[in-house]
Design an enzyme around this catalytic site. Structure first.
Site, PDB file in Angstrom:
ATOM      1  N   GLU A 151       0.802  -1.228   0.000  1.00  0.00           N
ATOM      2  CA  GLU A 151       0.000   0.000   0.000  1.00  0.00           C
ATOM      3  C   GLU A 151       0.838   1.283   0.000  1.00  0.00           C
ATOM      4  O   GLU A 151       0.389   2.312  -0.497  1.00  0.00           O
ATOM      5  CB  GLU A 151      -0.944   0.018   1.210  1.00  0.00           C
ATOM      6  N   ARG A 195      -0.384   4.649   6.666  1.00  0.00           N
ATOM      7  CA  ARG A 195      -0.979   5.428   5.592  1.00  0.00           C
ATOM      8  C   ARG A 195      -0.526   6.888   5.704  1.00  0.00           C
ATOM      9  O   ARG A 195      -0.009   7.300   6.735  1.00  0.00           O
ATOM     10  CB  ARG A 195      -2.512   5.362   5.649  1.00  0.00           C
TER      11      ARG A 195
END
Length: 296
Positions: A151, A195
């Site tokens: 990610e 993130r």
């Protein structure tokens, strides 16, 4: 990295530069991998000559100011140029001003953590000051975390070791838009995800889908995104999938990423965060220890 065209000479210690603190102000201190003999690599900025200077490290508490780091990329040409079989260690002195800034950050963190424990009833008022000073002298501002998944590539690779700056009270004055953060997984509360913080409270979120109405992030809400633009929203598992998340789910900021023993470096966060984290990195970063703890 291209090796510079330079000549190397070895000389006797200079009376004007005989201690590590004096020497490090003018050059780079290297430690031979073969016999652990310290020497100073001096570069004349006006010529192409490099001078190797032997000297003794001074004894005593001042050695605490030196941090041993593994600098594979930066020192590789030095190693090849000087004929060593493997990478040497590079020792850098942490300046007094950096230590002062680090101490200030550590005291701020200790007070914030102690106050947080007091507010939730973990400690009473008489234990508060003891908790603050104990954490100040014995605690650390960082911890290591191993991550997997694609990610956040290419900034963070799958199976990389990360250095996390602890943030006990994640507020808009402590974490900023653009920071890479470690947070609780909104879908699996026992897991953690990494993130990038894309928006915080007060930001208006406008969708590319005209059918979806714009909305404003409420207090203590944030919006996080994956760095890997090639992934679809379901694969990226970010706010496009699970929506806004509480700021309180953030545990810390990712400040250094070790992808492999020869591929590592600071993580690009917001400018404000990188300024705040600079003294923490200077004092607590230990790439060699991160490499030892890597699961890759």
């Amino acid at each position: 990295m291209t090796k510079p065209q330079m000549t190397v000479t070895r000389s006797d210690p200079s009376p004007a530069c005989t201690t590590a603190s004096e020497a490090l102000s003018t050059g780079v201190l290297l430690l031979s991998s073969s016999n652990k003999t310290p020497f100073l690599l001096l570069r004349n900025t006006r010529t192409t000559q490099i001078e190797v200077l032997d000297f003794e490290l001074e004894k005593g508490p001042s050695l605490f100011l030196f941090e041993l780091r593994l600098r594979e990329t930066a020192c590789e040409w030095c190693v090849q140029l000087l004929g060593f079989q493997r990478l040497s260690f590079c020792v850098e002195m942490v300046s007094l001003s950096t230590w002062v800034r680090y101490a200030a950050k550590k005291f701020e963190y200790s007070v914030s953590l102690g106050w947080k424990k007091y507010n939730v009833g973990q400690i009473n008022v008489t234990e508060l000051s003891d908790a603050i000073w104990k954490n100040f002298f014995q605690g650390r501002l960082t911890f290591m975390h191993w991550t997997k998944g694609e990610e956040m590539t290419p900034i963070i690779s799958s199976g990389g070791t990360l250095l996390i700056r602890k943030i006990p009270s994640p507020t808009p004055t402590q974490v900023f838009v653009g920071d890479v953060v470690l947070m609780k997984d909104p879908e699996k509360s026992d897991n953690y995800i990494v993130r990038r913080l894309a928006a915080i409270e007060g930001y208006e979120m406008v969708s590319t889908d005209e059918k979806e109405e714009p909305f404003v992030l409420d207090m203590d809400q944030c919006w996080v995104l994956s760095d890997n633009s090639s992934l679809k929203s379901k694969e990226a598992r970010d706010s496009r999938l699970f929506g806004p998340v509480p700021m309180t789910d953030i545990f810390g900021r990712v400040i250094y990423s070790l992808r492999s023993a020869v591929d590592h470096g600071p993580v690009e966060n917001s400018r404000s965060a990188m300024i705040q984290d600079r003294p923490v990195l200077a004092v607590e970063l230990d790439v060699e220890e991160m490499a030892k703890n890597s699961k890759s």
